[in-house]
Design an enzyme around this catalytic site. Structure first.
Site, PDB file in Angstrom:
ATOM      1  N   HIS A  20     -11.235  10.413  12.112  1.00 26.92           N
ATOM      2  CA  HIS A  20     -10.062   9.933  11.378  1.00 26.92           C
ATOM      3  C   HIS A  20      -8.841   9.956  12.292  1.00 26.92           C
ATOM      4  CE1 HIS A  20     -12.261  10.344   7.538  1.00 26.92           C
ATOM      5  NE2 HIS A  20     -12.695  11.500   7.996  1.00 26.92           N
ATOM      6  N   ASP A  25      -1.672   6.690  10.861  1.00 28.22           N
ATOM      7  CA  ASP A  25      -0.669   5.693  11.260  1.00 28.22           C
ATOM      8  C   ASP A  25       0.493   5.829  10.289  1.00 28.22           C
ATOM      9  OD1 ASP A  25       0.908   3.389  11.327  1.00 28.22           O
ATOM     10  OD2 ASP A  25      -0.764   1.986  11.098  1.00 28.22           O
ATOM     11  N   HIS A  32       3.862   4.391   9.009  1.00 22.54           N
ATOM     12  CA  HIS A  32       4.733   3.214   9.039  1.00 22.54           C
ATOM     13  C   HIS A  32       6.194   3.600   9.288  1.00 22.54           C
ATOM     14  CE1 HIS A  32       1.828   0.390   6.613  1.00 22.54           C
ATOM     15  NE2 HIS A  32       1.228   0.999   7.611  1.00 22.54           N
ATOM     16  N   HIS A  67      -1.363   6.039   6.629  1.00 24.76           N
ATOM     17  CA  HIS A  67      -2.777   5.889   6.288  1.00 24.76           C
ATOM     18  C   HIS A  67      -3.655   6.119   7.501  1.00 24.76           C
ATOM     19  CE1 HIS A  67      -3.191   1.828   8.166  1.00 24.76           C
ATOM     20  NE2 HIS A  67      -1.931   1.690   7.807  1.00 24.76           N
ATOM     21  N   CYS A  68      -4.918   6.360   7.242  1.00 24.74           N
ATOM     22  CA  CYS A  68      -5.905   6.484   8.314  1.00 24.74           C
ATOM     23  C   CYS A  68      -6.214   5.078   8.829  1.00 24.74           C
ATOM     24  CB  CYS A  68      -7.170   7.154   7.787  1.00 24.74           C
ATOM     25  SG  CYS A  68      -8.402   7.486   9.055  1.00 24.74           S
ATOM     26  N   HIS A  92     -11.562   3.201   5.205  1.00 26.29           N
ATOM     27  CA  HIS A  92     -10.942   4.513   4.969  1.00 26.29           C
ATOM     28  C   HIS A  92      -9.769   4.401   3.989  1.00 26.29           C
ATOM     29  CE1 HIS A  92     -12.693   7.208   8.310  1.00 26.29           C
ATOM     30  NE2 HIS A  92     -13.459   6.127   8.199  1.00 26.29           N
ATOM     31  N   MET A 106      -7.520   7.213   1.767  1.00 25.99           N
ATOM     32  CA  MET A 106      -6.872   7.899   2.878  1.00 25.99           C
ATOM     33  C   MET A 106      -5.503   7.308   3.192  1.00 25.99           C
ATOM     34  SD  MET A 106      -9.068   9.419   5.926  1.00 25.99           S
ATOM     35  CE  MET A 106      -8.412  10.824   6.839  1.00 25.99           C
ATOM     36  N   HIS A 112       6.062  -1.478 -13.684  1.00 25.29           N
ATOM     37  CA  HIS A 112       6.914  -1.755 -14.839  1.00 25.29           C
ATOM     38  C   HIS A 112       6.875  -0.527 -15.746  1.00 25.29           C
ATOM     39  CE1 HIS A 112       8.598  -3.960 -18.290  1.00 25.29           C
ATOM     40  NE2 HIS A 112       7.684  -3.350 -19.018  1.00 25.29           N
ATOM     41  N   GLU A 144      13.280  -5.285 -14.588  1.00 20.26           N
ATOM     42  CA  GLU A 144      12.212  -5.054 -15.564  1.00 20.26           C
ATOM     43  C   GLU A 144      10.904  -4.673 -14.846  1.00 20.26           C
ATOM     44  OE1 GLU A 144      11.198  -8.717 -17.579  1.00 20.26           O
ATOM     45  OE2 GLU A 144      12.057  -9.902 -15.959  1.00 20.26           O
ATOM     46  N   THR A 145      10.618  -5.397 -13.782  1.00 21.29           N
ATOM     47  CA  THR A 145       9.404  -5.180 -12.994  1.00 21.29           C
ATOM     48  C   THR A 145       9.796  -5.385 -11.547  1.00 21.29           C
ATOM     49  OG1 THR A 145       8.016  -6.017 -14.792  1.00 21.29           O
ATOM     50  CG2 THR A 145       7.043  -6.039 -12.604  1.00 21.29           C
ATOM     51  N   HIS A 196       2.057  -4.203 -13.819  1.00 17.23           N
ATOM     52  CA  HIS A 196       2.164  -5.231 -14.861  1.00 17.23           C
ATOM     53  C   HIS A 196       1.351  -6.489 -14.566  1.00 17.23           C
ATOM     54  CE1 HIS A 196       3.717  -7.335 -18.357  1.00 17.23           C
ATOM     55  NE2 HIS A 196       4.413  -6.272 -18.700  1.00 17.23           N
TER      56      HIS A 196
END
Ligand code: CU
Length: 324
Positions: free
Chosen positions: A90, A93, A95, A130-131, A141, A146, A251, A275-276, A302
């Site tokens: 594993h 990373d 971001h 994430h992996c 993964h 992950m 939502h 709303e969303t 939603h």
């Protein structure tokens, strides 16, 4: 490195989502080195009432992995341990970080190894980690759980469209997860004896792009009933919603996004009264809402098929007096 060595160091105790580690909304003092520890755990998890199960790959045993919280200018120093009891290689990373594939190129660990990665939080916002161990193992993964998120706060806190600090009373981390489980000839979900054994079947279902499950925090119903999210009338709740693989659209039924950083950056002026809102696959977004009425609020993806038939729904249980 010499300058970093002079900075104060603090350990951040990781807690399982939907909860956040203890943190200051406004930074006290200057930049710090924030030490974080992740232990990778490959484990069997039950996903729904029908007993569908997956050999999940996790950071610290939960899907999503724990939320990390720092302020802009802090350094994150992660110890990533892959215990000998695991079967697979594993890495991670971030971001939020810059260069070296987000740390992916520096953190490959085989079972029995551990690695330390340090990076500077040089921009604010909420970001997925994430992996990403290479090739088809990357989506494999990620869709086995992950992934997680980190929140980098501005040193003087998050602000509304007028530049006024938004103080929050509670925080919840909702990690949306799509799973791709294979079925046998009888239409039952297949089961496996160990992590990685489902690889060929999983690849087949992943290639359809049709998830068998779309859930919040690891399993259908993880954030309802005993797991429901709590709040009180008058409280402002900060909700971080992450999806490491697939677009989504949270939502709050009967509520709104008072302030929404859909793309995740706290440098941006928040959108209001939504709303969303949209969370692009491979990202996290932030929203605040101040509850005005008590009751049970469903918080959903939603695409209502995904919410009701696939599992992407949570409940907020809000206490207080109804206001006529
Ligand atoms: Cu992995």
């Amino acid at each position: 490195a010499k300058q970093i060595a002079k900075l104060p160091r603090v350990k951040q105790e990781m807690v399982a989502p939907p909860f956040f580690p203890k943190h200051d909304q406004i930074a006290k003092g200057g930049p710090k080195v924030v030490e974080v520890r992740f232990v990778i755990e490959e484990k069997k998890m039950v996903l729904d009432d029908e007993g569908a199960e997956v050999w999940a790959m996790t950071f610290n045993g939960s899907v999503p992995g724990p939320m990390i919280v720092v302020h802009e200018g802090d350094y994150i120093e992660l110890t990533l341990k892959n215990p000998e009891s695991n079967a697979m290689e594993h890495n991670i990373d971030f971001h939020a970080s810059t260069g070296a594939l987000g740390g992916g190129a520096l953190t490959e660990v085989s079972p029995g190894e551990q690695v330390v990665l340090r990076f500077k939080a040089d921009r604010t916002g909420v970001f997925v980690y994430h992996c990403a161990p290479g090739g088809a193992m990357i989506p494999y993964h990620v869709v086995h759980g992950m992934n997680g998120a980190i929140m980098v706060l501005p040193r003087d806190g998050i602000k509304d469209k007028n530049g006024k600090q938004v103080h929050y009373h509670r925080t919840y981390f909702i990690g949306e997860q799509d799973y791709y489980l294979a079925k046998d000839e009888e239409g039952e979900y297949k089961t496996y004896d160990s992590a990685g054994e489902d690889y060929a079947d999983s690849m087949e279902v992943m290639n359809t792009l049709l998830p068998s499950h779309v859930v919040f925090n690891g399993a259908v119903g993880a954030l309802t009933g005993d797991g429901a999210l709590k709040a009180k009338v008058g409280e402002t709740v900060l909700i971080i919603h992450a999806q490491a693989n697939r677009d989504t659209r949270p939502h709050l039924i009967g509520g709104h996004g008072d302030n929404v950083w859909s793309g995740g950056s706290f440098e941006d002026t928040p959108q209001t009264n939504l709303e969303t809102w949209f969370i692009a696959g491979g990202s996290a977004g932030a929203a605040t809402y101040t509850f005005k009425q008590p009751g049970v609020y469903a918080y959903v993806n939603h695409n209502l098929i995904e919410a009701v038939l696939k599992g992407a729904a949570a409940h907020f249980v809000v206490e207080g007096e109804w206001d006529d």
